[in-house]
Write a protein that holds these residues in place. Sequence first.
Motif, PDB file in Angstrom:
ATOM      1  N   ALA A 163     -29.281  66.627 152.665  1.00  0.00           N
ATOM      2  CA  ALA A 163     -29.570  65.492 153.549  1.00  0.00           C
ATOM      3  C   ALA A 163     -31.010  65.523 154.040  1.00  0.00           C
ATOM      4  CB  ALA A 163     -28.604  65.485 154.731  1.00  0.00           C
ATOM      5  N   ASP A 164     -31.584  66.722 154.219  1.00  0.00           N
ATOM      6  CA  ASP A 164     -32.970  66.798 154.673  1.00  0.00           C
ATOM      7  C   ASP A 164     -33.930  66.286 153.605  1.00  0.00           C
ATOM      8  OD1 ASP A 164     -32.231  67.773 157.107  1.00  0.00           O
ATOM      9  OD2 ASP A 164     -32.722  69.861 156.678  1.00  0.00           O
ATOM     10  N   ALA A 172     -21.696  67.017 157.980  1.00  0.00           N
ATOM     11  CA  ALA A 172     -21.272  65.618 157.858  1.00  0.00           C
ATOM     12  C   ALA A 172     -22.041  64.733 158.824  1.00  0.00           C
ATOM     13  CB  ALA A 172     -19.772  65.508 158.102  1.00  0.00           C
ATOM     14  N   TRP A 173     -22.322  65.224 160.027  1.00  0.00           N
ATOM     15  CA  TRP A 173     -23.085  64.424 160.994  1.00  0.00           C
ATOM     16  C   TRP A 173     -24.467  64.106 160.437  1.00  0.00           C
ATOM     17  CZ3 TRP A 173     -27.677  64.575 163.699  1.00  0.00           C
ATOM     18  CH2 TRP A 173     -27.796  63.686 164.773  1.00  0.00           C
ATOM     19  N   HIS A 174     -25.165  65.117 159.937  1.00  0.00           N
ATOM     20  CA  HIS A 174     -26.519  64.887 159.432  1.00  0.00           C
ATOM     21  C   HIS A 174     -26.515  63.971 158.211  1.00  0.00           C
ATOM     22  CE1 HIS A 174     -27.513  68.330 162.037  1.00  0.00           C
ATOM     23  NE2 HIS A 174     -28.736  67.857 161.998  1.00  0.00           N
ATOM     24  N   GLN A 191     -15.427  60.769 151.998  1.00  0.00           N
ATOM     25  CA  GLN A 191     -15.295  61.934 152.873  1.00  0.00           C
ATOM     26  C   GLN A 191     -15.901  63.167 152.221  1.00  0.00           C
ATOM     27  OE1 GLN A 191     -11.055  61.873 153.448  1.00  0.00           O
ATOM     28  NE2 GLN A 191     -11.180  60.592 155.287  1.00  0.00           N
ATOM     29  N   ARG A 192     -15.693  63.303 150.901  1.00  0.00           N
ATOM     30  CA  ARG A 192     -16.285  64.436 150.174  1.00  0.00           C
ATOM     31  C   ARG A 192     -17.809  64.335 150.176  1.00  0.00           C
ATOM     32  NH1 ARG A 192     -14.178  63.459 145.473  1.00  0.00           N
ATOM     33  NH2 ARG A 192     -12.141  64.237 146.180  1.00  0.00           N
ATOM     34  N   LEU A 193     -18.315  63.111 150.067  1.00  0.00           N
ATOM     35  CA  LEU A 193     -19.767  62.906 150.106  1.00  0.00           C
ATOM     36  C   LEU A 193     -20.364  63.472 151.393  1.00  0.00           C
ATOM     37  CD1 LEU A 193     -22.371  61.398 148.994  1.00  0.00           C
ATOM     38  CD2 LEU A 193     -21.651  59.495 150.466  1.00  0.00           C
ATOM     39  N   LEU A 194     -19.679  63.270 152.505  1.00  0.00           N
ATOM     40  CA  LEU A 194     -20.191  63.720 153.794  1.00  0.00           C
ATOM     41  C   LEU A 194     -19.935  65.197 154.051  1.00  0.00           C
ATOM     42  CD1 LEU A 194     -19.275  60.752 156.183  1.00  0.00           C
ATOM     43  CD2 LEU A 194     -21.364  61.113 154.866  1.00  0.00           C
ATOM     44  N   ARG A 195     -18.867  65.732 153.499  1.00  0.00           N
ATOM     45  CA  ARG A 195     -18.452  67.077 153.902  1.00  0.00           C
ATOM     46  C   ARG A 195     -18.817  68.176 152.902  1.00  0.00           C
ATOM     47  NH1 ARG A 195     -12.342  65.305 155.853  1.00  0.00           N
ATOM     48  NH2 ARG A 195     -12.968  64.138 157.728  1.00  0.00           N
ATOM     49  N   THR A 196     -18.452  68.005 151.639  1.00  0.00           N
ATOM     50  CA  THR A 196     -18.537  69.140 150.720  1.00  0.00           C
ATOM     51  C   THR A 196     -19.370  68.891 149.471  1.00  0.00           C
ATOM     52  OG1 THR A 196     -16.478  68.439 149.613  1.00  0.00           O
ATOM     53  CG2 THR A 196     -16.280  69.977 151.474  1.00  0.00           C
ATOM     54  N   GLU A 211     -21.235  61.546 140.447  1.00  0.00           N
ATOM     55  CA  GLU A 211     -20.188  61.115 141.377  1.00  0.00           C
ATOM     56  C   GLU A 211     -20.709  60.966 142.807  1.00  0.00           C
ATOM     57  OE1 GLU A 211     -19.903  63.540 139.233  1.00  0.00           O
ATOM     58  OE2 GLU A 211     -18.211  63.085 137.896  1.00  0.00           O
ATOM     59  N   PRO A 212     -21.378  61.981 143.387  1.00  0.00           N
ATOM     60  CA  PRO A 212     -21.908  61.775 144.745  1.00  0.00           C
ATOM     61  C   PRO A 212     -23.008  60.721 144.802  1.00  0.00           C
ATOM     62  CG  PRO A 212     -22.617  63.894 143.871  1.00  0.00           C
ATOM     63  CD  PRO A 212     -21.573  63.365 142.937  1.00  0.00           C
ATOM     64  N   ARG A 213     -23.746  60.559 143.683  1.00  0.00           N
ATOM     65  CA  ARG A 213     -24.780  59.525 143.653  1.00  0.00           C
ATOM     66  C   ARG A 213     -24.141  58.142 143.773  1.00  0.00           C
ATOM     67  NH1 ARG A 213     -27.510  59.798 138.313  1.00  0.00           N
ATOM     68  NH2 ARG A 213     -27.701  61.965 138.998  1.00  0.00           N
TER      69      ARG A 213
END
Length: 416
Positions: free
Chosen positions: A66-67, A335-337, A56-61, A19-21
């Motif tokens: 991200a690194d 979420a910013w990163h 939004q879920r992708l960015l937050r939870t 799902e996030p992919r």
Amino acid sequence: MVIFNELMARIAGRFGRIEPRRAANAYVRGLLADLDRKNCWNLAEHAGLAGPQKLQRLLRTARWDADAVRDDVRAFVVDRLGPGGVLIADETGFVKKGARSAGVQRQYSGTAGRIENCQIGVFLAYATPAGRALLDRRLYLPEHTWLADSDRCQAAGIPDEAGFATKPALATAMVLAALQAGVPARWVTGDEVYGQDPRLRAALEERRMGYVLAIAGNRRVELEGVQVNAAEVAARVADRHWHRYRAGQGAKGPRWYAWAWAHIDENATNGYRWLLIRRNLTTGELAFYRCYAPTRQPLIALVKIAGVRWAVEESFQAAKGQAGLDHYQVRGWTAWHRHITLAMLALALLAAIAAAQPSSTTDDGIPLTLPEIRRLLAALVLIRHRSITDVLRWSHWRRRHQATARHYHYQRRSNP
């Protein structure tokens, strides 16, 4: 879309669930689309989703690192742009409303050219003759208004281990991480914010990494055993010691300046150090650079590195204008990163496509620019509404006329 699929396949393993992919794939496609504002609402509509919740879920939870994706982007950029590049440190501002976004406060933003309520991101770019892209990012956290307020940091999701670091310290960490990851750079450059920091310079010299870092005219250097201001050194340069060189290609044509240099810190060991001086041929305005290299270098080599610094400004402009770097509507640290990393990925894709095009065109047009590449990608995604022949014909037409306009513009500048 082969390069796009390759890049997305490279980061696929960073997502534990499908799902996030899929959400990341839709997010990046949206960043490359023809949208005025590339926030989660508009990106979700572009992807045909019922609402913005998945993005939004992708960015937050959602669970992904991200690194780690940043590391994949860095490796992809190096693979596509090639070795022997220059690392460029610089920061850019993100104007925000309110006081809840991580790191936001009233502070000077070079992007706005004044003090604004904004976040500041410090970035590392990589530039070679094939192109330029962003490799790394750090969010600057003000010491007194943020790190001294644990409740405020907790509300923004800032990790407990995050400590205060100056912008040059953030740049140093990114440069050292890039070198440790095997980025084949030979030089580092940056503006006065970074050139004035002795710890950054010492870290580079310890690793025998060449640098050309801007400094202010009132900064002192050691010349023939005496401490003098950089501006005083420029005043002593005889007319015959100024040399006219081009510092790269600008938006208005070749950037010609007069250049001079002087050996400094002659008692220092482990390499060679110079003060590089640039003089505007029209206004006489001066700029100064501290330079270091482990081996002797000709003047023109330092001039070329000084001219490369503008590549990071072009990367910021492209990332914001074409990949939605500053279009986010998130407040939290994570979420910013994540948004910034995916925007960097979109920019890396454009840079890779630009680098892969032939060195010469057959239609007397300018090479494909990043905006034109993004426009073509967006049009080809909607190919069911337009033929590929029409899309490419308009691209050829635009680039031919841009080449003609550039030719006459440069001609006027060279014959005032």
